[in-house]
Scaffold this motif. Structure first.
Motif, mmCIF file in Angstrom:
data_model
loop_
_atom_site.group_PDB
_atom_site.id
_atom_site.type_symbol
_atom_site.label_atom_id
_atom_site.label_comp_id
_atom_site.label_asym_id
_atom_site.label_seq_id
_atom_site.Cartn_x
_atom_site.Cartn_y
_atom_site.Cartn_z
ATOM 1 N N GLY A 1 0.791 -1.219 0.000
ATOM 2 C CA GLY A 1 0.000 0.000 0.000
ATOM 3 C C GLY A 1 0.824 1.269 0.000
ATOM 4 O O GLY A 1 0.456 2.257 0.631
ATOM 5 N N MET A 2 1.934 1.253 -0.716
ATOM 6 C CA MET A 2 2.812 2.423 -0.738
ATOM 7 C C MET A 2 2.085 3.634 -1.312
ATOM 8 O O MET A 2 1.239 3.504 -2.194
ATOM 9 N N THR A 3 2.429 4.819 -0.796
ATOM 10 C CA THR A 3 1.866 6.055 -1.333
ATOM 11 C C THR A 3 2.441 6.280 -2.731
ATOM 12 O O THR A 3 3.466 5.689 -3.098
ATOM 13 N N SER A 4 1.818 7.173 -3.482
ATOM 14 C CA SER A 4 2.321 7.444 -4.831
ATOM 15 C C SER A 4 3.743 8.014 -4.771
ATOM 16 O O SER A 4 4.578 7.694 -5.617
ATOM 17 N N ALA A 5 4.038 8.828 -3.760
ATOM 18 C CA ALA A 5 5.392 9.373 -3.620
ATOM 19 C C ALA A 5 6.388 8.249 -3.330
ATOM 20 O O ALA A 5 7.498 8.238 -3.877
ATOM 21 N N GLY B 1 14.082 -2.106 15.263
ATOM 22 C CA GLY B 1 13.406 -2.056 16.553
ATOM 23 C C GLY B 1 11.906 -2.066 16.325
ATOM 24 O O GLY B 1 11.395 -2.848 15.521
ATOM 25 N N SER B 2 11.211 -1.159 16.969
ATOM 26 C CA SER B 2 9.755 -1.103 16.813
ATOM 27 C C SER B 2 9.324 -0.202 15.656
ATOM 28 O O SER B 2 8.133 -0.021 15.418
ATOM 29 N N TYR B 3 10.272 0.352 14.922
ATOM 30 C CA TYR B 3 9.967 1.274 13.828
ATOM 31 C C TYR B 3 10.123 0.585 12.467
ATOM 32 O O TYR B 3 10.891 -0.357 12.322
ATOM 33 N N VAL B 4 9.422 1.131 11.478
ATOM 34 C CA VAL B 4 9.570 0.666 10.097
ATOM 35 C C VAL B 4 9.981 1.867 9.261
ATOM 36 O O VAL B 4 9.280 2.887 9.222
ATOM 37 N N LEU B 5 11.143 1.749 8.616
ATOM 38 C CA LEU B 5 11.690 2.827 7.801
ATOM 39 C C LEU B 5 11.140 2.743 6.387
ATOM 40 O O LEU B 5 10.991 1.650 5.840
ATOM 41 N N ASP B 6 10.866 3.894 5.780
ATOM 42 C CA ASP B 6 10.377 3.896 4.401
ATOM 43 C C ASP B 6 11.405 3.225 3.488
ATOM 44 O O ASP B 6 11.086 2.295 2.752
ATOM 45 N N LEU C 1 9.823 9.671 3.791
ATOM 46 C CA LEU C 1 8.931 10.592 3.098
ATOM 47 C C LEU C 1 7.802 10.975 4.035
ATOM 48 O O LEU C 1 7.179 10.109 4.645
ATOM 49 N N ASP C 2 7.564 12.270 4.134
ATOM 50 C CA ASP C 2 6.556 12.777 5.054
ATOM 51 C C ASP C 2 5.421 13.446 4.304
ATOM 52 O O ASP C 2 5.646 14.352 3.500
ATOM 53 N N GLY C 3 4.202 13.011 4.622
ATOM 54 C CA GLY C 3 3.003 13.650 4.096
ATOM 55 C C GLY C 3 2.462 14.634 5.115
ATOM 56 O O GLY C 3 3.101 14.938 6.127
ATOM 57 N N ALA C 4 1.261 15.113 4.879
ATOM 58 C CA ALA C 4 0.642 16.122 5.740
ATOM 59 C C ALA C 4 0.467 15.638 7.174
ATOM 60 O O ALA C 4 0.491 16.439 8.110
ATOM 61 N N VAL C 5 0.322 14.339 7.373
ATOM 62 C CA VAL C 5 0.131 13.797 8.716
ATOM 63 C C VAL C 5 1.327 14.108 9.627
ATOM 64 O O VAL C 5 1.187 14.173 10.840
ATOM 65 N N HIS C 6 2.474 14.376 9.040
ATOM 66 C CA HIS C 6 3.681 14.656 9.817
ATOM 67 C C HIS C 6 3.784 16.122 10.244
ATOM 68 O O HIS C 6 4.752 16.506 10.898
ATOM 69 N N ASP C 7 2.789 16.941 9.884
ATOM 70 C CA ASP C 7 2.830 18.369 10.200
ATOM 71 C C ASP C 7 2.329 18.704 11.598
ATOM 72 O O ASP C 7 2.580 19.794 12.090
ATOM 73 N N GLU D 1 9.589 15.844 2.059
ATOM 74 C CA GLU D 1 8.139 15.902 1.945
ATOM 75 C C GLU D 1 7.740 15.162 0.670
ATOM 76 O O GLU D 1 8.472 15.165 -0.327
ATOM 77 N N ASN D 2 6.572 14.552 0.708
ATOM 78 C CA ASN D 2 6.080 13.810 -0.454
ATOM 79 C C ASN D 2 6.133 14.655 -1.723
ATOM 80 O O ASN D 2 6.532 14.169 -2.785
ATOM 81 N N ARG D 3 5.739 15.909 -1.614
ATOM 82 C CA ARG D 3 5.680 16.773 -2.793
ATOM 83 C C ARG D 3 7.047 16.931 -3.462
ATOM 84 O O ARG D 3 7.140 17.106 -4.674
ATOM 85 N N GLU D 4 8.132 16.823 -2.667
ATOM 86 C CA GLU D 4 9.473 16.974 -3.219
ATOM 87 C C GLU D 4 9.815 15.851 -4.196
ATOM 88 O O GLU D 4 10.601 16.051 -5.121
ATOM 89 N N VAL D 5 9.233 14.701 -4.007
ATOM 90 C CA VAL D 5 9.463 13.573 -4.921
ATOM 91 C C VAL D 5 8.986 13.938 -6.319
ATOM 92 O O VAL D 5 9.616 13.584 -7.316
ATOM 93 N N PHE D 6 7.879 14.680 -6.389
ATOM 94 C CA PHE D 6 7.300 15.040 -7.683
ATOM 95 C C PHE D 6 7.874 16.349 -8.229
ATOM 96 O O PHE D 6 8.050 16.493 -9.430
ATOM 97 N N GLU D 7 8.168 17.289 -7.331
ATOM 98 C CA GLU D 7 8.619 18.617 -7.761
ATOM 99 C C GLU D 7 10.118 18.678 -8.039
ATOM 100 O O GLU D 7 10.546 19.428 -8.916
ATOM 101 N N CYS D 8 10.906 17.944 -7.271
ATOM 102 C CA CYS D 8 12.368 18.021 -7.458
ATOM 103 C C CYS D 8 13.033 16.699 -7.085
ATOM 104 O O CYS D 8 13.817 16.642 -6.122
ATOM 105 N N PRO D 9 12.739 15.637 -7.824
ATOM 106 C CA PRO D 9 13.311 14.326 -7.499
ATOM 107 C C PRO D 9 14.835 14.295 -7.568
ATOM 108 O O PRO D 9 15.478 13.597 -6.784
ATOM 109 N N LYS D 10 15.422 15.065 -8.452
ATOM 110 C CA LYS D 10 16.885 15.076 -8.573
ATOM 111 C C LYS D 10 17.536 15.622 -7.307
ATOM 112 O O LYS D 10 18.649 15.231 -6.960
ATOM 113 N N MET D 11 16.840 16.509 -6.604
ATOM 114 C CA MET D 11 17.360 17.061 -5.354
ATOM 115 C C MET D 11 17.477 15.954 -4.306
ATOM 116 O O MET D 11 18.442 15.911 -3.552
ATOM 117 N N ILE D 12 16.518 15.044 -4.273
ATOM 118 C CA ILE D 12 16.561 13.934 -3.311
ATOM 119 C C ILE D 12 17.765 13.049 -3.608
ATOM 120 O O ILE D 12 18.521 12.681 -2.702
#
Length: 125
Positions: A22-26, A51-56, A68-74, A101-112
């Motif tokens: 169920g990965m997000t589009s980003a 540990g108890s965390y799951v990394l993207d 990657l952080d969506g609006a829920v992380h705000d 931020e998720n939007r950065e994947v679409f707006e500036c992927p080369k920056m990532i």
């Protein structure tokens, strides 16, 4: 004495599998850029348990998590949670975290990709 498992805990297996399905589009777009060692031959894993965390996304060679952080992380609550999580990953496992931020994947992927490569140069010149 039995060694305690710290990575990809068995009780998280279904949860991690569900996250991959169920990965997000980003996450899908970034995974297409990271998979198959496309970034300087670096191996990335998706939905990797620490540990108890799951990394993207996680690169074992660099001990680098990419989140990657969506609006829920705000929210203030999420900011505090993410900070504690990042501190735990560094303190207990020596894992660095790059957040985008998720939007950065679409707006500036080369920056990532640039940020990942820059991190690599800092830790493994």
């Amino acid at each position: 004495m039995r060694k305690e498992r710290k990575y990809n805990l068995l009780e998280q297996k279904e949860f991690r599998r569900d996250l991959r399905k169920g990965m997000t589009s980003a996450e899908v777009v970034l995974w297409q850029m990271l998979r198959n060692r496309q970034v300087d031959g670096l191996k990335f894993r998706r939905q990797f348990g620490v540990g108890s965390y799951v990394l993207d996304f996680y690169c074992p060679e660099l001990r680098l998590a990419v989140e990657l952080d969506g609006a829920v992380h705000d929210s203030e609550e999420a900011i505090v949670y993410d900070r504690a999580r990042t501190e735990y990953l560094w303190r207990e496992h020596g894992i660095h975290v790059l957040r985008f931020e998720n939007r950065e994947v679409f707006e500036c992927p080369k920056m990532i990709l640039y940020e990942i490569r820059s991190f690599r140069e800092k830790v493994a010149p």
